[in-house]
Enzyme design. Sequence first.
Site, PDB file in Angstrom:
ATOM      1  N   ASP A  40       0.789  -1.175  -0.046  1.00 13.46           N
ATOM      2  CA  ASP A  40      -0.022  -0.009  -0.146  1.00 13.46           C
ATOM      3  C   ASP A  40       0.639   1.035  -0.105  1.00 13.46           C
ATOM      4  OD1 ASP A  40       0.492   0.783   2.639  1.00 13.46           O
ATOM      5  OD2 ASP A  40      -0.776  -0.805   3.401  1.00 13.46           O
ATOM      6  N   LYS A  62      -4.406   2.722  -0.475  1.00 12.25           N
ATOM      7  CA  LYS A  62      -5.624   3.437  -0.288  1.00 12.25           C
ATOM      8  C   LYS A  62      -5.297   4.916  -0.220  1.00 12.25           C
ATOM      9  CE  LYS A  62      -7.811  -0.528   2.139  1.00 12.25           C
ATOM     10  NZ  LYS A  62      -8.007  -1.072   3.423  1.00 12.25           N
ATOM     11  N   MET A 177      -4.486   8.587  11.839  1.00 12.78           N
ATOM     12  CA  MET A 177      -5.479   8.984  10.550  1.00 12.78           C
ATOM     13  C   MET A 177      -6.665   9.931  10.684  1.00 12.78           C
ATOM     14  SD  MET A 177      -5.603   4.936   9.338  1.00 12.78           S
ATOM     15  CE  MET A 177      -6.251   4.366  11.104  1.00 12.78           C
TER      16      MET A 177
END
Length: 521
Positions: A40, A62, A177
């Site tokens: 990722d 992502k 996040m």
Amino acid sequence: MLKGKSKGKVYLVGAGPGDPKLITLRGKECIEQCDVVVYDRLASPRLLRYLKPGAEKVYVGKLPDRHTMKQEDINQLLVNLALEGKIVCRLKGGDPTIFGRVGEEAELLHQNGVEFDIVPGITSAIAVPAYAGIPVTHRDLASSLSIITGHESPEKLDQSIHWDKVTLATGTLVFLMGVAKIGYIAEQLIKNGKPADTPVALIRWGTRVEQQTVTGTLETIEAIVKAADFQPPAVIVVGDVVKQREKLQWFERKPLFGTRVMVTRARAQSSDLVERIEELGGEPCEFPVIETRFPESAEAVAGIERALGEAEQYEWLMFTSVNGVDYFFDWLSKLRIDIRRFHRARVAAVGPKTAEALEKRGLFVDVLPVKFQADELLGSLSDQLVPGQRVLLPRGDLAREVLPRELTAKGLVPVEIDVYETVLSDNQDEITLELLKKRGVHVITFASSSTVTNLFEVLRRMGVSDPLELLQGIDIACIGPVTAKSAVEAGLTVTIQPEDATIDSLIAAIAESRLARRNRN
């Protein structure tokens, strides 16, 4: 170690927080031996250079506004690849067990009878604050730590986080996040008892060249983040430990912090430069455009064998590069020629690195010019050269003709042998090309004229129609005047050139230039 079975195997590997050197030895080993890597965007692309030839790369990264592949599809992909008998490395940013959804991936592997290992990584929750000068615990300030997801919507955050308990339960709060929700997070912490003046820090792309840090308090941080247009991914640290940043900043104070330096030397010769860039806080980006190899033609080999076979006839051995030293001794070994046969010869070298390479072989230099260029060697030898002396020059096929020409003019007998040849690299590094296109490279280093011309050729082979346009705006650092002249002739503007033609001087000049630029800004 990573032996394949009929059903294959999956290694769920933590890639660390971003700096590729922060991956574990076990994680690196898994990358090197896998058949397929599934990765990722939070895993450093530089880690992909550890892959063995022919290994498959699958990107499932992502972004905040879109998912390249749904998590359920990633889970099934791992199963399918393993059932094909492949060794799979699932490379995940940070540690796979901290909001990495490794449990879901491992559960489906278990259900399908696929063997797997979980390889822990250094979590960004601890490493990223450390790179910003913030220890998440401190004897006097915080004896406990909570790691909390900040990625959910406010409604889901309220369901998963007991704000009244989290707020007062631990000394330091780390949210992963949560940039987009920073206002809501701050509001809830204040509402549930955190003082409004509690320090807060957000660190974006921590441990990488793009690292950026903003600080404030719970009361002010939302406005600060908006004013800075601060974007994810970032780690949020809440607590008195943030105050330590004022004293403990270390990474962001390094001379090359925030600087990505492209190294065009042959990979075998780039280690010194790469290590110095990393030591000074920069990120080296290896993009070798030349390779060195033994000459292959029968004529060249015969010439080398003939010249070395006359070892007793030389009064001088003159070396102009580390490569020349290394290949010279390799040829002695290949041809079974004893170095003691050169007992009549005195030794001269251009540059301290060349002299150092000779000393490692047990040969100590008699003459080393003050300026480290082949042109300067004769000046240092002027009172020691005698007409008729034979001089052996072990060099590469692209070496300049100044030295043998001047030796001949002085009545000496130079014997040139091309102990190695320089060829165009077959480099097809798409990662670096993408960085160039995105203006992610700040300095390009050239250590020889051949690296200048070959860079343009390699870029053309990779489909770049106008390499000069692609390189505009990037600082060009050349090791010496000859290389700089080649760069200018190619249309580049040389912005960095050291006084001495050495790697140490080159890196010092780059650091000085970047510090001056940072101070101006």
